[in-house]
Design an enzyme around this catalytic site. Structure first.
Site, PDB file in Angstrom:
ATOM      1  N   ASP A 161      92.351 -21.415 -64.693  1.00 31.31           N
ATOM      2  CA  ASP A 161      92.174 -21.010 -65.982  1.00 31.31           C
ATOM      3  C   ASP A 161      91.336 -19.519 -65.579  1.00 31.31           C
ATOM      4  O   ASP A 161      91.330 -19.197 -64.575  1.00 31.31           O
ATOM      5  CB  ASP A 161      90.797 -22.272 -66.414  1.00 31.31           C
ATOM      6  CG  ASP A 161      90.974 -22.076 -67.202  1.00 31.31           C
ATOM      7  OD1 ASP A 161      90.808 -21.840 -68.928  1.00 31.31           O
ATOM      8  OD2 ASP A 161      89.099 -21.646 -67.398  1.00 31.31           O
ATOM      9  N   GLU A 221      99.947 -23.560 -46.611  1.00 32.68           N
ATOM     10  CA  GLU A 221      99.701 -23.894 -45.227  1.00 32.68           C
ATOM     11  C   GLU A 221      99.954 -25.668 -45.706  1.00 32.68           C
ATOM     12  O   GLU A 221      99.695 -26.043 -44.615  1.00 32.68           O
ATOM     13  CB  GLU A 221      97.605 -24.167 -44.540  1.00 32.68           C
ATOM     14  CG  GLU A 221      97.618 -22.387 -44.357  1.00 32.68           C
ATOM     15  CD  GLU A 221      95.854 -22.024 -44.674  1.00 32.68           C
ATOM     16  OE1 GLU A 221      95.327 -23.364 -44.788  1.00 32.68           O
ATOM     17  OE2 GLU A 221      95.196 -21.719 -44.492  1.00 32.68           O
TER      18      GLU A 221
END
Length: 584
Positions: free
Chosen positions: A234, A286
């Site tokens: 956002d 990751e």
């Protein structure tokens, strides 16, 4: 003629299509996010299973198969975190908890399990610019002295003038009024001001403080560990503010400024924000399964937006200039061309969108008298009302045209049903803080957030067992329920299904783009992509269609007969068409 029936080849002597020099060539990358179709769910308006009139996570899990059957790759969930709900969940009080309105963390885990079964990813809407004034970190800041570590998590400043009676600068809130609110210090005296680019209940974080970055890195890992497929970010452009917080004389949403309203805005698009998202990209990498980041980055020009999707930053960024482009062939061609060239330069896909929870739905926008449609806001009962027939015809055509473009696409819940806004929503139901903060001068976004119609089983059209949802639905939606459209081959729902099926089978998302040479007086816009010719008639008269096999039309009346003796077909105004040109 039904759009889902086998459509006839266009007989000769229709002329073959001629193309300009290639505008966009496929990058060669095959990652899912390069050609993805992502469906936005606004949880409070999707499906209510508790009878309280507010949608919930179990409602999403219950109906997720309906959305998966459209052929989408992922779901973007608007905020479901713990929140006082002063801004419909974009005021977060706990980033690691589900608001009881929507369910529990266990409900989220069940949603992830169902999404995995259906092979649909779930993207979480993260809100890093600001939180709720009820967040524990902000409560601690209020209870701590000026200059403390707790205050440094947010943007506190002393006031100007005698006794600090004036705000630290002239910035305005996106929702109207000053972007600064003065607090009372722990001893009861008037004290510092805190910055809030949105509502006063939404204090901005201080991203110059490394502790803020560490906190959000932890939040990302919390949701990634639970199976989130990535994040929609956002107001990604607003996290870092210019040093010294200089005055700026524009309106925070840019609606009063032509051209590039945020080009010099000290609260938007600062260079240091890119370091934040490089760290986030590394965190996503990751995890297995290509977890993605999509920026809500309202920056201009489009070439600047491409900075957000460089190889080590975001995967996608919303294309707001495309969303806001008028129903005009030259304007659409220009912004699509610029977008593709800008994003190609950094090896990223362009991402297209026509509707979301912050703007009038395109079925309303494209049928509205343009002077009456306020920038960023909806229509109200006192405004000139949109033409629903024209709006739906254009919306279907715009969607078919958009889904033919290479790159990613975002769909907003209910647009596959042809829904427009509730443009006659009585003012007493309005809940958007914009409406209250401007004393009704700006209506806000409630009209595009009305609960979805599912079937005729309840007075709220299957959304809830309650008679009505948190916002009432407009008259006439009975014919637009998912149930009513299932068996109608010409329904908007079945248009979306067929378009997404063909988009996938023809690999349009990973394809190329060559513009059609002949624009027929500037009213026809067309391009070739992976052996499919996509046509859109934005004019007021029918246009001849090149030779080829019709794959899909935007409506049963999109095609008409050309003048007698020519043996070809025409594409009618406000209609779109996909066809396969004849092989040489």
């Amino acid at each position: 003629m039904s759009q889902t029936e086998e459509l006839p080849a266009i007989p000769q002597p229709a002329a073959p299509a001629r193309f300009e020099e290639a505008t966009h060539a496929s990058s060669g990358g095959t990652q899912w996010w390069r050609r993805s179709v992502i469906y936005q769910i606004y949880p409070r308006s999707f499906r209510d299973t508790t009878g309280n009139g507010i949608g919930d996570l179990r409602g999403i899990t219950t109906e997720l198969h309906q959305i998966a059957s459209l052929g989408v790759d992922a779901i973007w969930l608007s905020p479901f975190f713990a929140s006082p709900q002063k801004d419909a969940g974009y005021d977060v009080s706990d980033y690691r908890a589900v608001d009881p309105l929507f369910g529990t963390l266990g409900d989220f885990d069940e949603l992830i399990a169902e999404a995995n079964r259906l092979e649909v990813k779930i993207l979480v809407d993260i809100v890093p610019n600001h939180c709720s004034d009820q967040h524990a970190l902000f409560r601690e800041a209020l209870a701590s002295p000026a200059g403390s570590a707790a205050r440094e998590m947010f943007i506190f400043r002393d006031g100007l003038g005698d006794g600090g009676q004036l705000p630290p600068n002239n910035w305005q809130s996106h929702f109207g009024g000053s972007a600064w609110t003065r607090i009372h210090e722990p001893d009861g005296t008037e004290g510092q001001y805190y910055l809030h680019l949105f509502d006063s209940s939404q204090p901005d974080f201080n991203w110059d403080n490394p502790a803020v970055g560490d906190e959000f890195a932890s939040v990302l890992r919390f949701w990634l560990d639970r199976g989130a497929g990535g994040f929609r970010v956002d107001v990604a452009h607003a996290l870092v503010k210019a040093s010294g917080l200089p005055d700026w004389h524009g309106r925070a949403d840019g609606a009063d400024t032509p051209g590039y309203p945020f080009a010099d805005a000290p609260m938007f698009g600062q260079p240091a924000v890119h370091e934040v998202f490089r760290r986030w990209r590394a965190i996503c990498e990751e995890y297995p399964g290509e977890r993605v980041l999509c920026a809500e980055a309202n920056v201009h020009p489009i070439e600047a937006m491409a900075d957000w999707v460089r190889p080590d930053e975001m995967h996608q960024s919303f294309n707001f200039p495309f969303l806001h482009t008028d129903w005009d062939a030259a304007a659409l061609k220009a912004i699509i061309t610029r977008s593709l060239k800008a994003f190609d330069a950094v090896g990223a896909p362009s991402t297209w969108v026509l509707s979301n929870h912050d703007v009038p739905r395109h079925a309303t926008r494209l049928g509205a008298p343009s002077p009456a449609l306020r920038p960023g806001d909806g229509l109200g009962p006192g405004d000139a009302q949109p033409d629903p027939v024209l709006g739906l015809a254009r919306a279907r055509a715009a969607t078919l045209f958009m889904l033919g473009l290479p790159g990613g696409a975002y769909l907003y819940q209910g647009e596959e049903l042809g829904l427009g806004d509730h443009t006659e929503l009585p003012h007493e139901y309005r809940q958007d803080p914009t409406y209250a903060r401007t004393d009704g001068e700006r209506l806000g976004r409630d009209g595009c957030r009305v609960p979805l119609p599912w079937n005729d089983s309840t007075r709220s059209l299957g959304f809830s067992d309650a008679d009505t949802g948190w916002l009432p639905q407009p008259e006439g939606w009975e014919s637009l329920t998912r149930q009513a459209q299932e068996s109608d081959p010409d329904s908007t729902l079945n248009l979306y299904r067929k378009a997404l099926e063909l988009r996938g089978s023809h690999h349009l998302g990973l394809g190329n783009l060559n513009w059609l040479e002949d624009t027929i007086g500037g009213q026809l816009l067309g391009f070739g992509n992976s052996g499919v010719l996509v046509l859109l008639n934005l004019g007021s008269t029918p246009v001849d269609v090149p030779a080829g096999e019709v794959l899909l039309a935007s409506s049963a009346t999109a095609l008409g007969a050309a003048p007698a003796g020519t043996g070809s077909l025409v594409l009618n105004p406000d209609a779109a068409l996909w066809l396969r040109p004849p092989t040489a």
